[in-house]
Design an enzyme around this catalytic site. Structure first.
Site, PDB file in Angstrom:
ATOM      1  CD  GLU A 220      37.566  29.191  25.819  1.00 15.91           C
ATOM      2  OE1 GLU A 220      36.685  29.961  25.376  1.00 15.91           O
ATOM      3  OE2 GLU A 220      38.771  29.294  25.487  1.00 15.91           O
ATOM      4  CE  LYS A 236      39.955  35.979  22.942  1.00 15.20           C
ATOM      5  NZ  LYS A 236      40.372  34.584  23.137  1.00 15.20           N
TER       6      LYS A 236
END
Length: 421
Positions: A220, A236
């Site tokens: 990420e 997410k």
């Protein structure tokens, strides 16, 4: 130089780098995106450094950069939240990483394709690195990994958090649990190399700060700046991969269309949009990609991209502060989620769910999110990694626990003789 030779050079350069008190490697593992400028950066040695505690750390970093305007590599601990907002942390921290640490490297090596470039330092270090003999493969550690939560207490806590959601205190919270090993003796570089082989990711990194180590396989990006543009890419939504190509493709389709995963993702997208607004030219915040599905060795992930034009009256360090900590690791509303995190988690996060990365002399930067990462204090031999997930009204407590184990699987495979606790 061929890619095979470049890869060998990278291994030797990293081994050479670890002989210094401070070094940092940022490795994209050749994943490509529009914002990555180098395949790999290796910063070695410290000409100057800044270690700051929560309180005025961002201001000190602002002054440090303005004074030197040089390449800088560094760590932003999650505990800087207590400086950004009126928060505190009640848990103990056996890792004891700095709240903020940045250094100006003596040597900086960039790798891109088959090209090796010495950005800082004497170019003759290439010969020194080429003559470095790689250490033989270290014995795989077989550590006793413990958890602060057992399955039952984790599920019980998720249900308590869902009660807060039902009451309207929050919409979503990122709830994490710590796995740890006391009296752990490891070879940090060997463990990192193994982790990077098992789980190569686009924001991987090795960071040595004296006797503290971050061994990261994070997928990420927290925030980057390219010219006058800020880009954030929160993750997410997670699904386990299948060895069957047909089934694996169906899993991707199911993840893409999951109402639950979309709901988790869009809440954080809205939070990031709000955070970026604090630093943006009015009307410039936009969602470049919503619900993108990206594939990694263990999992598929749902990733969205949000960007804005940086207001020229706002210093880029303040833009980092305005978005910190990243919404994907907190929840919404952000402050209340962070308060509940400190109530219900059993460990101080410290460096975990913070960020490390680099700043260039022109003020461009790129910072990751410290997840899927091993943190190690060599002095007290304490090793830790944390995993978690987004808890929403629709969350299934048992499924959330299983997702934690899935996210931990690559690290467990590296540290033990199993990928299960």
């Amino acid at each position: 130089m061929s890619n095979a030779k470049t890869d060998l050079f990278k291994q030797k350069a990293l081994q050479w780098a670890t002989s210094f008190e401070v070094c940092c490697c940022l490795d994209s593992n050749k994943y490509t995106d529009p914002y990555t400028q180098y395949d790999c950066l290796i910063a070695v040695g410290s000409d100057k450094s800044l270690a700051a505690k929560t309180g005025s750390a961002f201001d000190q970093l602002h002054s440090f950069y303005d004074k030197h305007t040089d390449w800088m590599f560094g760590l932003l601990s999650y505990e800087l939240k207590n400086e950004v907002e009126d928060l505190n942390s009640k848990h103990t921290d056996q890792l004891d990483f700095p709240d903020l640490f940045f250094f100006i490297p003596t040597y900086l090596i960039a790798l891109h394709g088959d090209e090796i470039k010495i950005i800082k330092g004497d170019p003759s270090i290439i010969e020194t690195i080429n003559q470095t003999h790689l250490n033989p493969t270290a014995t795989k550690p077989n550590l006793k990994i413990e958890s602060k939560f057992d399955r039952e207490s984790y599920i019980e806590t998720v249900e308590k958090l869902k009660t807060h959601i039902k009451r309207g205190d929050i919409y979503e919270v990122n709830f994490c649990q710590e796995f740890f090993a006391a009296h752990a003796t490891i070879n940090p570089l060997a463990v990192y190399n193994e982790l990077n082989m098992v789980s190569p990711t686009p924001f991987a990194g090795f960071f040595k700060i004296n006797h503290h180590y971050i061994l990261s396989a994070t997928p990420e990006r927290f925030l980057c700046k390219r010219n006058n543009r800020l880009i954030s890419q929160p993750i997410k939504g997670t699904a386990k991969r299948s060895k069957s190509a047909v089934e694996d493709e169906q899993i991707k389709i199911t993840l893409k269309s999951s109402i639950k995963e979309q709901a988790e993702n869009v809440m954080i997208v809205d939070l990031v949009r709000n955070d970026l607004t604090k630093s943006a030219v009015a009307g410039s915040v936009k969602v470049d990609e919503l619900f993108g599905i990206y594939t990694f060795p263990q999992v598929h992930q749902m990733i969205s991209t949000i960007s804005c034009e940086l207001n020229p009256n706002i210093h880029f360090i303040d833009a980092v502060k305005n978005t910190f900590p990243m919404g994907s690791m907190t929840g919404a509303p952000k402050i209340k989620a962070m308060e509940l995190i400190d109530v219900y988690e059993k460990s101080k996060r410290g460096a975990f769910s913070g960020s490390f990365g680099c700043i260039s002399p022109t003020g461009d930067f790129d910072f990751n999110v410290i997840i899927r990462s091993i943190l190690y204090n060599e002095i007290n031999q304490y090793l830790s990694f944390q995993v978690g997930g987004a808890i929403t009204y629709a969350a299934n407590s048992e499924a959330e626990y299983e997702e934690c184990l899935l996210k931990a699987s690559a690290i467990l495979k590296v540290l033990t003789n199993s990928d299960n606790i």
